[in-house]
Design an enzyme around this catalytic site. Structure first.
Site, PDB file in Angstrom:
ATOM      1  N   LYS A 117     149.937 -33.970  13.188  1.00  0.00           N
ATOM      2  CA  LYS A 117     149.355 -35.005  12.343  1.00  0.00           C
ATOM      3  C   LYS A 117     147.919 -34.610  12.009  1.00  0.00           C
ATOM      4  O   LYS A 117     147.127 -34.336  12.903  1.00  0.00           O
ATOM      5  CB  LYS A 117     149.351 -36.360  13.058  1.00  0.00           C
ATOM      6  CG  LYS A 117     150.680 -37.074  13.081  1.00  0.00           C
ATOM      7  CD  LYS A 117     151.065 -37.674  11.749  1.00  0.00           C
ATOM      8  CE  LYS A 117     150.172 -38.823  11.364  1.00  0.00           C
ATOM      9  NZ  LYS A 117     150.345 -40.035  12.189  1.00  0.00           N
ATOM     10  N   HIS A 118     147.601 -34.556  10.738  1.00  0.00           N
ATOM     11  CA  HIS A 118     146.244 -34.251  10.289  1.00  0.00           C
ATOM     12  C   HIS A 118     145.707 -32.963  10.911  1.00  0.00           C
ATOM     13  O   HIS A 118     144.589 -32.900  11.428  1.00  0.00           O
ATOM     14  CB  HIS A 118     145.323 -35.433  10.535  1.00  0.00           C
ATOM     15  CG  HIS A 118     145.689 -36.627   9.699  1.00  0.00           C
ATOM     16  ND1 HIS A 118     145.489 -36.672   8.330  1.00  0.00           N
ATOM     17  CD2 HIS A 118     146.279 -37.792  10.030  1.00  0.00           C
ATOM     18  CE1 HIS A 118     145.931 -37.826   7.865  1.00  0.00           C
ATOM     19  NE2 HIS A 118     146.424 -38.512   8.872  1.00  0.00           N
TER      20      HIS A 118
ATOM     21  N   ASN B 103     136.315 -29.958  19.218  1.00  0.00           N
ATOM     22  CA  ASN B 103     136.601 -29.578  20.593  1.00  0.00           C
ATOM     23  C   ASN B 103     137.975 -30.102  20.983  1.00  0.00           C
ATOM     24  O   ASN B 103     138.406 -31.139  20.495  1.00  0.00           O
ATOM     25  CB  ASN B 103     135.566 -30.161  21.542  1.00  0.00           C
ATOM     26  CG  ASN B 103     134.213 -29.482  21.454  1.00  0.00           C
ATOM     27  OD1 ASN B 103     134.133 -28.259  21.316  1.00  0.00           O
ATOM     28  ND2 ASN B 103     133.154 -30.266  21.535  1.00  0.00           N
TER      29      ASN B 103
ATOM     30  N   HIS C  16     138.889 -24.500  13.361  1.00  0.00           N
ATOM     31  CA  HIS C  16     138.383 -25.415  12.348  1.00  0.00           C
ATOM     32  C   HIS C  16     138.948 -25.020  10.982  1.00  0.00           C
ATOM     33  O   HIS C  16     139.262 -23.854  10.767  1.00  0.00           O
ATOM     34  CB  HIS C  16     136.854 -25.384  12.280  1.00  0.00           C
ATOM     35  CG  HIS C  16     136.204 -25.928  13.497  1.00  0.00           C
ATOM     36  ND1 HIS C  16     136.152 -27.271  13.790  1.00  0.00           N
ATOM     37  CD2 HIS C  16     135.589 -25.286  14.539  1.00  0.00           C
ATOM     38  CE1 HIS C  16     135.513 -27.449  14.937  1.00  0.00           C
ATOM     39  NE2 HIS C  16     135.160 -26.278  15.408  1.00  0.00           N
TER      40      HIS C  16
END
Length: 393
Positions: A66-67, A232, A393
């Site tokens: 999810k996301h 993180n 990221h």
């Protein structure tokens, strides 16, 4: 096919949108549906995760995203009767295959966060796995292939709009990857670190040094999961599956608490008092998940109040008190914990041990490593310094 036009980007106002290859063909084929921008981010990240889990463990693997972070990830170990019940697969009238077990574990670890997920499968999707996917609220699935029976089941899901992606399992991306932010192009080498290398777990500075084969497997699962989790991040793993993932927190202790709370909820769902909640038969799985989430929290009165519980239960359940929760959580043992970077303070260990953590793998290298080691020694926790950071990221 070199490019695929999308309806829009992350948000409806972000147009035009597409995915494309500067060289060669796209490694994915859309077998059904019309995947969106975020769907494809989830699909490509989750595929990498399950591919690595399969290569590292030799077992079929599944992930629920999810996301652009996993809500769950697991390998295909058999399910106990208790796990079948809390994952809502105890009522199926067909045999669960190893891949179906992996999916049930990945989807069931954090059912609230998995609601409306995109899932990934390391192996050809079989009929049993497709039947489990069909039951859940989900946006799509990516796998290297599908049996004819499985494909038919998935193509009929969500009134024929369910996203079904087939990926070339032999596709190898270029060693350099790029992304743009504010018109500026970033370039870096892909993170190709191998996390099933046994030497990663040889540097053990704690007094306890009992890394069992099962513990190493669980730590490998944790680290591979973290490799594709927004930083993180920390990941609690037990019995071949992630049971609590904390993603995208600016502070590591908040990450450890978030993931630990999820691990506690996973364990509390197995408490007999929770398993035996007298739900009305008409209550849907998603509503049961939401109700259980509230029932095992300090806000339990929200579902036990007069005028509310009658809509959910055949009789009013007794509360699961804070003392009962604490006593049950204390019974969880043998949990493995991975961190995508070093723990800066021993407070992370203090929180982790409350959720049954006995094994830890983290990068090491903090100026307070001595404090972290001492805290592990206080509780007999075995901790390995991998020397590998896994920011994503």
């Amino acid at each position: 096919m070199k490019e695929l036009a999308l309806k829009y980007g992350c948000n409806p106002n972000q147009k035009p949108s597409r995915i494309y290859m500067e060289e060669g063909e796209l490694p994915i084929e859309v077998l059904n549906g019309r995947p969106g921008y975020i769907n494809l981010l989830d699909a490509l990240n989750s595929w990498q995760l399950v591919k690595e889990l399969k290569a590292a463990t030799g077992l079929p693997a599944a992930a629920s995203f999810k996301h652009v972070s996993p809500a769950g990830a697991a390998v295909g170990l058999p399910l106990s009767d208790t796990l079948k019940k809390i994952y809502f697969v105890d009522d199926v009238n067909f045999e669960l295959t190893p891949l179906a077990n992996a999916y049930a574990r990945a989807r069931g670890a954090d059912r609230m966060c998995s609601y409306g997920d995109f899932c990934a499968l390391s192996d050809t999707c079989d009929e049993a796995t497709a039947l489990l996917i069909k039951r859940e609220v989900s946006d799509g699935v990516i796998a290297p292939d599908y049996t004819p029976e499985a494909l038919k089941i998935l193509q009929d899901k969500r009134k024929g709009t369910y996203n079904v992606l087939k990926i070339d399992p032999n596709f190898i991306p270029a060693p350099i990857e790029c992304k743009q932010v504010f018109g500026v192009t970033f370039e870096q080498g892909r993170n190709e670190v191998k996390l099933d290398d046994p030497t990663l777990f040889e540097n053990i500075p704690t007094k306890a040094k009992n890394l069992t084969p099962e513990a190493i497997r669980n730590l490998i699962i944790a680290l591979i999961t973290l490799k594709y989790t927004q930083s993180n991040s920390v990941c609690y793993v037990k019995d071949g599956q992630a049971i609590g993932i904390g993603a995208g927190q600016q502070s590591r202790i908040h990450c450890t608490r978030l993931a630990g709370n999820k691990a506690d909820e996973w364990w509390l769902r197995q408490c007999p008092k929770v398993i035996n909640l007298p739900f009305k038969e008409s209550i849907r799985r998603a509503d049961r998940d939401n109700t259980i989430n509230v029932y095992i929290s300090d806000e339990y009165e929200d579902v036990l109040a007069d005028g509310v519980w009658q809509n959910l239960f055949t009789e009013k359940p007794a509360p699961l008190t804070r003392e009962e929760r604490k006593e049950w959580i204390a019974k969880n043992t043998g949990v493995a914990l991975g961190s995508d970077a070093f723990f800066p303070f021993g407070d992370n260990i203090e929180r982790a041990r409350k959720s049954g953590v006995e094994f830890i793998a983290q990068a090491g290298g903090s100026v307070r490593d001595d404090n972290v080691i001492d805290t592990c020694n206080k509780y007999g926790i075995t901790m390995a310094f991998t020397g590998v950071r896994l920011f994503h990221h």
